[in-house]
Design a protein around this motif. Structure first.
Motif, PDB file in Angstrom:
ATOM      1  N   UNK A  13       0.848  -1.190   0.000  1.00 21.96           N
ATOM      2  CA  UNK A  13       0.000   0.000   0.000  1.00 21.96           C
ATOM      3  C   UNK A  13       0.890   1.249   0.000  1.00 21.96           C
ATOM      4  N   UNK A  14       0.580   2.180  -0.871  1.00 25.59           N
ATOM      5  CA  UNK A  14       1.254   3.485  -0.858  1.00 25.59           C
ATOM      6  C   UNK A  14       0.186   4.537  -0.589  1.00 25.59           C
ATOM      7  N   UNK A  15       0.405   5.302   0.467  1.00 25.75           N
ATOM      8  CA  UNK A  15      -0.542   6.348   0.875  1.00 25.75           C
ATOM      9  C   UNK A  15       0.106   7.694   0.601  1.00 25.75           C
ATOM     10  N   UNK A  16      -0.470   8.428  -0.354  1.00 22.29           N
ATOM     11  CA  UNK A  16       0.085   9.726  -0.744  1.00 22.29           C
ATOM     12  C   UNK A  16      -0.719  10.893  -0.180  1.00 22.29           C
ATOM     13  N   UNK A  17      -1.720  10.596   0.637  1.00 19.00           N
ATOM     14  CA  UNK A  17      -2.544  11.639   1.254  1.00 19.00           C
ATOM     15  C   UNK A  17      -2.755  11.283   2.718  1.00 19.00           C
ATOM     16  N   UNK A  18      -2.107  12.012   3.633  1.00 18.46           N
ATOM     17  CA  UNK A  18      -2.256  11.711   5.056  1.00 18.46           C
ATOM     18  C   UNK A  18      -3.715  11.730   5.533  1.00 18.46           C
ATOM     19  N   UNK A  19      -4.590  12.420   4.818  1.00 17.28           N
ATOM     20  CA  UNK A  19      -6.008  12.466   5.192  1.00 17.28           C
ATOM     21  C   UNK A  19      -6.673  11.093   5.061  1.00 17.28           C
ATOM     22  N   UNK A  20      -6.098  10.194   4.283  1.00 14.21           N
ATOM     23  CA  UNK A  20      -6.681   8.866   4.063  1.00 14.21           C
ATOM     24  C   UNK A  20      -6.298   7.855   5.138  1.00 14.21           C
ATOM     25  N   UNK A  21      -5.339   8.192   5.993  1.00 14.69           N
ATOM     26  CA  UNK A  21      -4.815   7.227   6.961  1.00 14.69           C
ATOM     27  C   UNK A  21      -5.876   6.774   7.960  1.00 14.69           C
ATOM     28  N   UNK A  22      -6.705   7.659   8.445  1.00 13.95           N
ATOM     29  CA  UNK A  22      -7.728   7.284   9.424  1.00 13.95           C
ATOM     30  C   UNK A  22      -8.710   6.265   8.829  1.00 13.95           C
ATOM     31  N   UNK A  23      -9.173   6.515   7.618  1.00 16.12           N
ATOM     32  CA  UNK A  23     -10.090   5.574   6.959  1.00 16.12           C
ATOM     33  C   UNK A  23      -9.390   4.258   6.656  1.00 16.12           C
ATOM     34  N   UNK A  24      -8.128   4.326   6.233  1.00 19.20           N
ATOM     35  CA  UNK A  24      -7.354   3.125   5.961  1.00 19.20           C
ATOM     36  C   UNK A  24      -7.248   2.255   7.209  1.00 19.20           C
ATOM     37  N   UNK A  25      -6.915   2.862   8.336  1.00 19.83           N
ATOM     38  CA  UNK A  25      -6.794   2.105   9.586  1.00 19.83           C
ATOM     39  C   UNK A  25      -8.126   1.493  10.012  1.00 19.83           C
ATOM     40  N   UNK A  26      -9.218   2.183   9.778  1.00 21.65           N
ATOM     41  CA  UNK A  26     -10.536   1.643  10.115  1.00 21.65           C
ATOM     42  C   UNK A  26     -10.851   0.407   9.262  1.00 21.65           C
ATOM     43  N   UNK A  27     -10.510   0.483   7.988  1.00 17.49           N
ATOM     44  CA  UNK A  27     -10.737  -0.662   7.103  1.00 17.49           C
ATOM     45  C   UNK A  27      -9.861  -1.837   7.535  1.00 17.49           C
ATOM     46  N   UNK A  28      -8.589  -1.585   7.818  1.00 19.00           N
ATOM     47  CA  UNK A  28      -7.702  -2.662   8.257  1.00 19.00           C
ATOM     48  C   UNK A  28      -8.211  -3.303   9.546  1.00 19.00           C
ATOM     49  N   UNK A  29      -8.745  -2.498  10.444  1.00 18.48           N
ATOM     50  CA  UNK A  29      -9.291  -3.038  11.698  1.00 18.48           C
ATOM     51  C   UNK A  29     -10.416  -4.044  11.418  1.00 18.48           C
ATOM     52  N   UNK A  30     -11.233  -3.768  10.407  1.00 18.41           N
ATOM     53  CA  UNK A  30     -12.331  -4.674  10.065  1.00 18.41           C
ATOM     54  C   UNK A  30     -11.837  -6.030   9.557  1.00 18.41           C
ATOM     55  N   UNK A  31     -10.610  -6.095   9.086  1.00 18.71           N
ATOM     56  CA  UNK A  31     -10.027  -7.336   8.574  1.00 18.71           C
ATOM     57  C   UNK A  31      -8.948  -7.888   9.504  1.00 18.71           C
ATOM     58  N   UNK A  32      -8.876  -7.404  10.723  1.00 18.84           N
ATOM     59  CA  UNK A  32      -7.782  -7.759  11.630  1.00 18.84           C
ATOM     60  C   UNK A  32      -7.680  -9.252  11.927  1.00 18.84           C
ATOM     61  N   UNK A  33      -8.781  -9.973  11.867  1.00 19.28           N
ATOM     62  CA  UNK A  33      -8.699 -11.408  12.172  1.00 19.28           C
ATOM     63  C   UNK A  33      -7.917 -12.175  11.107  1.00 19.28           C
ATOM     64  N   UNK A  34      -7.728 -11.586   9.931  1.00 21.72           N
ATOM     65  CA  UNK A  34      -6.977 -12.221   8.856  1.00 21.72           C
ATOM     66  C   UNK A  34      -5.545 -11.713   8.739  1.00 21.72           C
ATOM     67  N   UNK A  35      -5.215 -10.626   9.418  1.00 23.10           N
ATOM     68  CA  UNK A  35      -3.904  -9.985   9.256  1.00 23.10           C
ATOM     69  C   UNK A  35      -2.878 -10.630  10.180  1.00 23.10           C
ATOM     70  N   UNK A  36      -1.808 -11.167   9.577  1.00 17.54           N
ATOM     71  CA  UNK A  36      -0.729 -11.779  10.344  1.00 17.54           C
ATOM     72  C   UNK A  36       0.284 -10.739  10.807  1.00 17.54           C
TER      73      UNK A  36
END
Length: 94
Positions: A13-36
């Motif tokens: 993942x490449x994030x070129x807009x710091x404003x997107x980080x909060x939404x990105x982290x929320x999405x990753x949290x929803x998939x946390x059971x799969x993230x190693x």
């Protein structure tokens, strides 16, 4: 107990807009059971972040996560899948 095919994948993942980080982290949290694992590298000189996510999940879950992240403004993703497929219980929790 129902089983479904599972894949190991890395999402770059490449994030070129710091404003997107909060939404990105929320999405990753929803998939946390799969993230190693997750590794994030802030590249301050370029005002961007580079993140890699390692997952063990059904292919449809990996694809869904990558797609949701790629729809965020100024976020790019690329997914690399392992060639090996295994089965995991429906409720597997890592």
């Amino acid at each position: 107990m129902e089983t479904q095919p599972s894949r190991i994948a890395v999402i770059g993942i490449i994030v070129e807009d710091p404003q997107s980080v909060e939404k990105l982290n929320a999405i990753l949290h929803n998939y946390s059971k799969y993230i190693l694992g997750r590794m994030g590298i802030p590249y301050r000189e370029k005002n961007m972040s580079i993140i890699s996510i390692v997952m063990d999940a059904p292919a449809n879950e990996i694809s869904a996560l990558s797609g949701k992240l790629g729809m965020l403004p100024n976020v790019s993703t690329k997914t690399l899948y392992s060639k090996i497929t295994s089965t995991v219980p429906e409720d597997h929790d890592l």
